[in-house]
Design a protein around this motif. Structure first.
Motif, PDB file in Angstrom:
ATOM      1  N   TYR A 117      -4.400  14.579 -67.319  1.00  0.00           N
ATOM      2  CA  TYR A 117      -3.171  15.001 -66.625  1.00  0.00           C
ATOM      3  C   TYR A 117      -1.960  14.297 -67.241  1.00  0.00           C
ATOM      4  CZ  TYR A 117       0.461  15.214 -63.058  1.00  0.00           C
ATOM      5  OH  TYR A 117       1.656  15.386 -62.419  1.00  0.00           O
ATOM      6  N   TYR A 118      -2.049  12.973 -67.354  1.00  0.00           N
ATOM      7  CA  TYR A 118      -0.894  12.231 -67.890  1.00  0.00           C
ATOM      8  C   TYR A 118      -0.705  12.497 -69.382  1.00  0.00           C
ATOM      9  CZ  TYR A 118      -0.144   9.866 -63.475  1.00  0.00           C
ATOM     10  OH  TYR A 118       0.138   9.600 -62.160  1.00  0.00           O
ATOM     11  N   VAL A 169       1.053   5.399 -69.161  1.00  0.00           N
ATOM     12  CA  VAL A 169      -0.314   5.036 -68.787  1.00  0.00           C
ATOM     13  C   VAL A 169      -0.964   4.393 -70.006  1.00  0.00           C
ATOM     14  CG1 VAL A 169      -2.580   5.957 -68.104  1.00  0.00           C
ATOM     15  CG2 VAL A 169      -0.488   6.967 -67.153  1.00  0.00           C
ATOM     16  N   SER A 198       6.525   7.511 -60.155  1.00  0.00           N
ATOM     17  CA  SER A 198       5.718   7.989 -61.279  1.00  0.00           C
ATOM     18  C   SER A 198       5.742   6.908 -62.351  1.00  0.00           C
ATOM     19  CB  SER A 198       6.213   9.335 -61.799  1.00  0.00           C
ATOM     20  OG  SER A 198       7.570   9.237 -62.096  1.00  0.00           O
ATOM     21  N   GLU A 221      11.526   6.370 -67.271  1.00  0.00           N
ATOM     22  CA  GLU A 221      11.264   7.594 -66.546  1.00  0.00           C
ATOM     23  C   GLU A 221      12.569   8.253 -66.109  1.00  0.00           C
ATOM     24  OE1 GLU A 221       9.696   4.140 -64.156  1.00  0.00           O
ATOM     25  OE2 GLU A 221      10.722   4.443 -66.028  1.00  0.00           O
ATOM     26  N   LYS A 224       1.458  15.260 -69.987  1.00  0.00           N
ATOM     27  CA  LYS A 224       2.866  14.927 -69.754  1.00  0.00           C
ATOM     28  C   LYS A 224       3.401  13.976 -70.822  1.00  0.00           C
ATOM     29  CE  LYS A 224       3.173  15.780 -64.864  1.00  0.00           C
ATOM     30  NZ  LYS A 224       3.986  16.953 -64.968  1.00  0.00           N
ATOM     31  N   LYS A 258       2.406  10.973 -71.468  1.00  0.00           N
ATOM     32  CA  LYS A 258       2.594   9.610 -70.944  1.00  0.00           C
ATOM     33  C   LYS A 258       1.472   8.643 -71.311  1.00  0.00           C
ATOM     34  CE  LYS A 258       5.818   9.986 -67.187  1.00  0.00           C
ATOM     35  NZ  LYS A 258       6.195   9.446 -65.910  1.00  0.00           N
ATOM     36  N   ARG A 302      -4.205   9.919 -57.584  1.00  0.00           N
ATOM     37  CA  ARG A 302      -2.949  10.151 -58.321  1.00  0.00           C
ATOM     38  C   ARG A 302      -1.933  10.925 -57.467  1.00  0.00           C
ATOM     39  NH1 ARG A 302      -0.345  13.946 -60.150  1.00  0.00           N
ATOM     40  NH2 ARG A 302      -1.937  15.540 -59.891  1.00  0.00           N
TER      41      ARG A 302
END
Ligand SMILES: Nc1ncnc2c1ncn2[C@@H]1O[C@H](COP(=O)(O)OP(=O)(O)O)[C@@H](O)[C@H]1O
Ligand SMILES: Nc1ccn([C@H]2C[C@H](O)[C@@H](COP(=O)(O)OP(=O)(O)O)O2)c(=O)n1
Length: 320
Positions: free
Chosen positions: A177-178, A131, A127, A14, A181, A183, A117
């Motif tokens: 959501y992730y 995931v 963060s 990250e 990003k 992820k 979250r």
């Protein structure tokens, strides 16, 4: 291979530095529907990659058992398949991470809704590295939950249906959501447990234990320089290979790469004395006490950087 999407071959660390209680931590969120196999695979990841597994559900159930003032509220919400208020779950997770010496955590079953979250990120400023998302059909998850037999108050058909609804309405938006990003690493969790773990292993390979150097120093001794995951998992590999062995010295050292490394010697333990001999404590003790280590392999600097994957145990043939 299962479908692993949005999954770069190598885990990018990250950009933000996650710190908690003064230590730098790596967090992986493990999400998926109820019964998708999160807990089962987390146990495998712990063993192979040295993470600590924190299950939000287990922490909440422990809180109920402890007789805490929130216990009844938590129990009622779990029975209804609802999500417990974020502050309760976040406090439990944060305390568990601070108390634990490890700095790599699998957070299983959290965040389960957008409120979980956002509150977690606000409170902890952490963060996730990524995931891990276990995808499985409701029919398969229902079959697994009804066969789980752990005496859980929520593994009955009525609550299972409510949990599925909560998952679709509240948890899937977190995955989205992730995902936006980049992820999310998605796993086909409908396959048998070992096959699912093969896919999980691919994703976690950047965290694989590295035996930087291992060689026999004298007949019964091995001298090891290792990097993550942990002394204990390396030790259990050796126990597997040698039947019994015991550490005779260990020191922590910091590697040039600033990776945590350890320097560890161990020796094959003497065979257990027969029962009759063990009755004589003096001689049994003498028999079991490790002999003084006679020779330790002298490491040359270049040997420190010999990369050998501990998981493949290519070094096995060199251990005599
Ligand atoms: N890939 C799989 N195939 C078949 N059964 C599985 C699989 N993964 C887990 N199980 C079983 O399904 C049940 C639910 O798994 P669990 O890991 O507790 O799920 P979760 O933590 O996602 O609720 C357990 O009884 C487990 O042994
Ligand atoms: N972040 C979380 C995680 C779990 N819970 C509650 C609600 C969930 O239905 C139960 C059980 O969660 P757990 O992760 O143990 O189990 P399943 O994935 O549903 O099999 O705990 C919660 O309220 N908030």
């Amino acid at each position: 291979m299962g479908t692993v999407v949005d999954a770069p071959a190598v885990v990018a660390e990250e950009a933000t530095e996650n710190t908690l209680g003064g230590k730098k931590v790596t967090v992986v969120f493990v999400l998926g529907g109820p019964g998708s196999g999160k807990g089962t695979q987390c146990a495998n990841i712990v063993e192979h990659f040295g993470f600590t597994h924190l299950s939000a559900g287990d922490l909440l159930r422990a809180e109920i058992k402890s007789g805490s003032e929130n216990g009844t509220m938590i129990e009622n919400m779990i029975k209804e398949g609802k999500i417990v208020p974020s502050e309760v779950t976040i406090k439990l997770l944060q305390d568990a991470m601070i108390k634990n010496e490890n700095d790599k955590f699998l957070i299983d079953g959290f965040p389960r809704n957008e409120e979980n979250r956002a509150a977690f990120e606000n409170v902890t400023k952490i963060s996730p590295a990524f995931v891990l998302f276990f995808e499985c059909s409701e029919e398969e998850m229902e079959r697994r939950l009804l066969g789980r037999n752990q005496g859980r108050v929520d593994d009955n058909i009525e609550t299972i249906k409510k949990r599925f609804k909560t998952f679709v309405e509240s948890s899937l938006p977190v995955i989205e959501y992730y995902s936006s990003k980049g992820k999310v690493k998605k796993i086909d969790a409908a396959k048998p447990i070992p096959e699912v773990f093969e896919d999980v292993k691919t994703i976690f390979s950047p965290y694989a234990p590295k035996l930087l150097f291992g060689a026999p120093s004298s007949g019964d001794h091995i001298h090891i320089i290792y990097a993550y995951p942990s002394r204990s998992s390396l030790f259990s590999k050796l126990v597997g290979m040698w039947g019994r062995c015991e550490p005779v010295s260990k020191h922590s050292i910091r590697h040039a790469s600033s990776e945590h490394t350890g320097h560890w010697s161990c020796r094959r333990a003497p065979a257990r004395p027969p029962r009759a001999r063990r009755l004589n404590t003096r001689s049994a003790h003498a028999h079991r006490r490790p002999e003084k280590m006679t020779a330790v392999h002298t490491l040359r600097p270049q040997e420190l950087f010999l990369p050998v994957e501990a998981s493949s145990w290519a070094v096995r043939s060199r251990i005599g």
